[in-house]
Design a protein around this motif. Structure first.
Motif, PDB file in Angstrom:
ATOM      1  N   LYS A 263       0.838  -1.207   0.000  1.00 19.26           N
ATOM      2  CA  LYS A 263       0.000   0.000   0.000  1.00 19.26           C
ATOM      3  C   LYS A 263       0.868   1.250   0.000  1.00 19.26           C
ATOM      4  O   LYS A 263       0.612   2.199  -0.738  1.00 19.26           O
ATOM      5  CB  LYS A 263      -0.927   0.016   1.214  1.00 19.26           C
ATOM      6  CG  LYS A 263      -2.094  -0.926   1.093  1.00 19.26           C
ATOM      7  CD  LYS A 263      -2.969  -0.871   2.315  1.00 19.26           C
ATOM      8  CE  LYS A 263      -4.110  -1.875   2.202  1.00 19.26           C
ATOM      9  NZ  LYS A 263      -4.973  -1.865   3.381  1.00 19.26           N
TER      10      LYS A 263
ATOM     11  N   SER B 214     -11.441   1.969  -0.095  1.00 13.28           N
ATOM     12  CA  SER B 214     -11.407   0.867   0.871  1.00 13.28           C
ATOM     13  C   SER B 214     -11.549   1.380   2.301  1.00 13.28           C
ATOM     14  O   SER B 214     -12.173   0.729   3.139  1.00 13.28           O
ATOM     15  CB  SER B 214     -10.140   0.035   0.707  1.00 13.28           C
ATOM     16  OG  SER B 214      -9.008   0.745   1.108  1.00 13.28           O
TER      17      SER B 214
ATOM     18  N   LYS C 206      -7.203   7.029  -4.707  1.00 12.01           N
ATOM     19  CA  LYS C 206      -8.639   6.807  -4.890  1.00 12.01           C
ATOM     20  C   LYS C 206      -9.032   5.407  -4.414  1.00 12.01           C
ATOM     21  O   LYS C 206     -10.025   5.240  -3.702  1.00 12.01           O
ATOM     22  CB  LYS C 206      -9.005   6.982  -6.366  1.00 12.01           C
ATOM     23  CG  LYS C 206     -10.461   6.779  -6.667  1.00 12.01           C
ATOM     24  CD  LYS C 206     -10.740   6.950  -8.157  1.00 12.01           C
ATOM     25  CE  LYS C 206     -12.172   6.611  -8.472  1.00 12.01           C
ATOM     26  NZ  LYS C 206     -12.448   6.678  -9.906  1.00 12.01           N
ATOM     27  N   THR C 207      -8.234   4.408  -4.780  1.00 11.79           N
ATOM     28  CA  THR C 207      -8.513   3.030  -4.376  1.00 11.79           C
ATOM     29  C   THR C 207      -8.451   2.875  -2.859  1.00 11.79           C
ATOM     30  O   THR C 207      -9.332   2.262  -2.249  1.00 11.79           O
ATOM     31  CB  THR C 207      -7.507   2.072  -5.045  1.00 11.79           C
ATOM     32  OG1 THR C 207      -7.598   2.233  -6.459  1.00 11.79           O
ATOM     33  CG2 THR C 207      -7.782   0.632  -4.669  1.00 11.79           C
ATOM     34  N   GLU C 208      -7.406   3.434  -2.248  1.00 11.43           N
ATOM     35  CA  GLU C 208      -7.256   3.316  -0.793  1.00 11.43           C
ATOM     36  C   GLU C 208      -8.355   4.072  -0.056  1.00 11.43           C
ATOM     37  O   GLU C 208      -8.877   3.597   0.945  1.00 11.43           O
ATOM     38  CB  GLU C 208      -5.881   3.807  -0.345  1.00 11.43           C
ATOM     39  CG  GLU C 208      -4.785   2.833  -0.641  1.00 11.43           C
ATOM     40  CD  GLU C 208      -5.020   1.447  -0.074  1.00 11.43           C
ATOM     41  OE1 GLU C 208      -5.436   1.319   1.095  1.00 11.43           O
ATOM     42  OE2 GLU C 208      -4.803   0.483  -0.814  1.00 11.43           O
TER      43      GLU C 208
ATOM     44  N   LYS D  69      -4.647   7.309  -8.667  1.00  6.73           N
ATOM     45  CA  LYS D  69      -5.458   6.091  -8.719  1.00  6.73           C
ATOM     46  C   LYS D  69      -5.290   5.291  -7.430  1.00  6.73           C
ATOM     47  O   LYS D  69      -6.260   4.775  -6.873  1.00  6.73           O
ATOM     48  CB  LYS D  69      -5.076   5.235  -9.928  1.00  6.73           C
ATOM     49  CG  LYS D  69      -5.913   3.991 -10.050  1.00  6.73           C
ATOM     50  CD  LYS D  69      -5.555   3.165 -11.260  1.00  6.73           C
ATOM     51  CE  LYS D  69      -6.444   1.927 -11.298  1.00  6.73           C
ATOM     52  NZ  LYS D  69      -5.997   0.952 -12.251  1.00  6.73           N
TER      53      LYS D  69
END
Length: 111
Positions: free
Chosen positions: A31, A71, A66-68, A63
């Protein structure tokens, strides 16, 4: 002898360093690497040598952020009232906050 084994200061990199981590540590490292925008090797030796990891905003970093954030939002929505937030989620939130805090001062909107 390929050029890809030389770094930006033309040093020959022919020594391999490896170490074992738990699945949880691996996920945390991955991460951080994704959020840094650096290749994993570059990220790891900068951290090992106590050098600054400077995040440069690019599409890959945005990106990953945004993904983290998606989640984190899903995890926060899952948590019921009265339950505590686990340490891993707090670490991810702190890392995202540090990265976004550093990007905030990059000259956007006259700041």
């Amino acid at each position: 002898m390929s050029a890809k084994n030389r770094d930006n200061k033309n040093r020959w990199r022919n020594i391999t360093v490896g170490f074992r981590v738990s699945p949880e540590e691996n996920e945390r490292i991955n991460k951080a690497v994704a959020l840094s925008g650096l290749p994993k090797q570059e990220y790891c030796y900068r951290r090992c040598l106590n050098q600054d990891v400077v995040v440069q905003g690019n599409p890959r970093v945005y990106k990953a952020l945004k993904t983290e954030l998606a989640s984190v939002l899903a995890e926060l929505q899952r948590i019921e009232a009265g339950n505590s937030v686990n340490d891993e989620l707090l670490n991810v939130i702190e890392l995202i906050a540090v990265i976004l805090g550093g990007m905030k001062g990059d000259g956007e909107n006259g700041e």
